[in-house]
Design a protein around this motif. Structure first.
Motif, short mmCIF file in Angstrom:
data_model
loop_
_atom_site.label_atom_id
_atom_site.label_comp_id
_atom_site.label_asym_id
_atom_site.label_seq_id
_atom_site.Cartn_x
_atom_site.Cartn_y
_atom_site.Cartn_z
N THR A 18 0.82 -1.21 0.00
CA THR A 18 0.00 0.00 0.00
C THR A 18 0.86 1.26 0.00
O THR A 18 0.46 2.27 -0.59
CB THR A 18 -0.98 0.03 1.19
N LEU A 19 2.03 1.21 0.62
CA LEU A 19 2.94 2.36 0.57
C LEU A 19 3.39 2.62 -0.86
O LEU A 19 3.38 3.76 -1.32
CB LEU A 19 4.15 2.11 1.47
N TRP A 20 3.74 1.56 -1.58
CA TRP A 20 4.18 1.71 -2.98
C TRP A 20 3.04 2.26 -3.82
O TRP A 20 3.24 3.16 -4.65
CB TRP A 20 4.64 0.35 -3.51
N ILE A 21 1.83 1.73 -3.63
CA ILE A 21 0.68 2.21 -4.41
C ILE A 21 0.38 3.67 -4.09
O ILE A 21 0.09 4.47 -4.98
CB ILE A 21 -0.55 1.31 -4.14
N ALA A 22 0.45 4.03 -2.81
CA ALA A 22 0.20 5.42 -2.41
C ALA A 22 1.21 6.37 -3.06
O ALA A 22 0.83 7.41 -3.62
CB ALA A 22 0.24 5.56 -0.89
N PHE A 23 2.49 6.02 -3.02
CA PHE A 23 3.51 6.87 -3.65
C PHE A 23 3.30 6.97 -5.15
O PHE A 23 3.46 8.03 -5.75
CB PHE A 23 4.91 6.35 -3.35
N PHE A 24 2.94 5.85 -5.77
CA PHE A 24 2.69 5.85 -7.21
C PHE A 24 1.52 6.78 -7.56
O PHE A 24 1.61 7.58 -8.49
CB PHE A 24 2.40 4.42 -7.67
N LEU A 25 0.43 6.67 -6.81
CA LEU A 25 -0.74 7.52 -7.07
C LEU A 25 -0.46 8.98 -6.77
O LEU A 25 -0.86 9.87 -7.53
CB LEU A 25 -1.94 7.03 -6.25
N LEU A 26 0.22 9.26 -5.68
CA LEU A 26 0.54 10.65 -5.34
C LEU A 26 1.47 11.27 -6.37
O LEU A 26 1.28 12.41 -6.79
CB LEU A 26 1.16 10.72 -3.94
N GLY A 27 2.48 10.51 -6.78
CA GLY A 27 3.39 11.02 -7.80
C GLY A 27 2.70 11.21 -9.13
O GLY A 27 2.92 12.22 -9.82
N GLY A 28 1.87 10.24 -9.51
CA GLY A 28 1.13 10.36 -10.77
C GLY A 28 0.18 11.54 -10.74
O GLY A 28 0.04 12.27 -11.74
N GLY A 29 -0.49 11.74 -9.62
CA GLY A 29 -1.39 12.89 -9.49
C GLY A 29 -0.66 14.20 -9.59
O GLY A 29 -1.15 15.16 -10.20
N GLY A 33 -1.13 16.41 -12.86
CA GLY A 33 -2.04 17.45 -12.41
C GLY A 33 -3.46 16.92 -12.24
O GLY A 33 -4.42 17.64 -12.48
N ASN A 34 -3.56 15.66 -11.81
CA ASN A 34 -4.86 15.01 -11.67
C ASN A 34 -5.22 14.93 -10.19
O ASN A 34 -4.66 14.11 -9.45
CB ASN A 34 -4.79 13.61 -12.29
N PRO A 35 -6.17 15.75 -9.74
CA PRO A 35 -6.51 15.73 -8.31
C PRO A 35 -7.15 14.42 -7.86
O PRO A 35 -7.03 14.06 -6.68
CB PRO A 35 -7.48 16.89 -8.15
N ALA A 40 -6.83 9.78 -4.34
CA ALA A 40 -6.78 8.32 -4.17
C ALA A 40 -5.49 7.92 -3.45
O ALA A 40 -5.50 7.04 -2.59
CB ALA A 40 -6.88 7.63 -5.52
N GLY A 41 -4.39 8.57 -3.81
CA GLY A 41 -3.12 8.30 -3.12
C GLY A 41 -3.18 8.64 -1.64
O GLY A 41 -2.61 7.93 -0.81
N GLY A 42 -3.89 9.70 -1.31
CA GLY A 42 -4.06 10.06 0.10
C GLY A 42 -4.85 9.02 0.87
O GLY A 42 -4.49 8.66 1.99
#
Length: 75
Positions: A18-29, A33-35, A40-42
């Protein structure tokens, strides 16, 4: 004397997944520029934090009692 507690478990795997997924989503967002991705990363980050608190509680409790009291998915 007993050896160290078995650290690898399903809970530990879930924490780092879940840490890897969160970082991936936060970085991708942030990059795209996708809120929605950022939000979702948060949420995944909050899930990761909850798993980490459960895991730390389980490790301390199980080590204190010398057996698995709180399940962590060990084999």
């Amino acid at each position: 004397a007993k050896g160290p507690p078995r650290v690898f478990s399903f809970v530990l795997f879930a924490i780092f997944l879940t840490l890897w997924i969160a970082f991936f989503l936060l970085g991708g967002g942030a990059l795209l520029g996708n809120p929605a991705l950022h939000q979702a990363g948060g949420w995944v980050g909050l899930l990761c934090g909850a798993l980490a608190m459960y895991g730390s509680f389980a490790i301390v409790t199980n080590t204190t009692f010398g057996r698995e009291v709180v399940p962590v998915g060990s084999r």
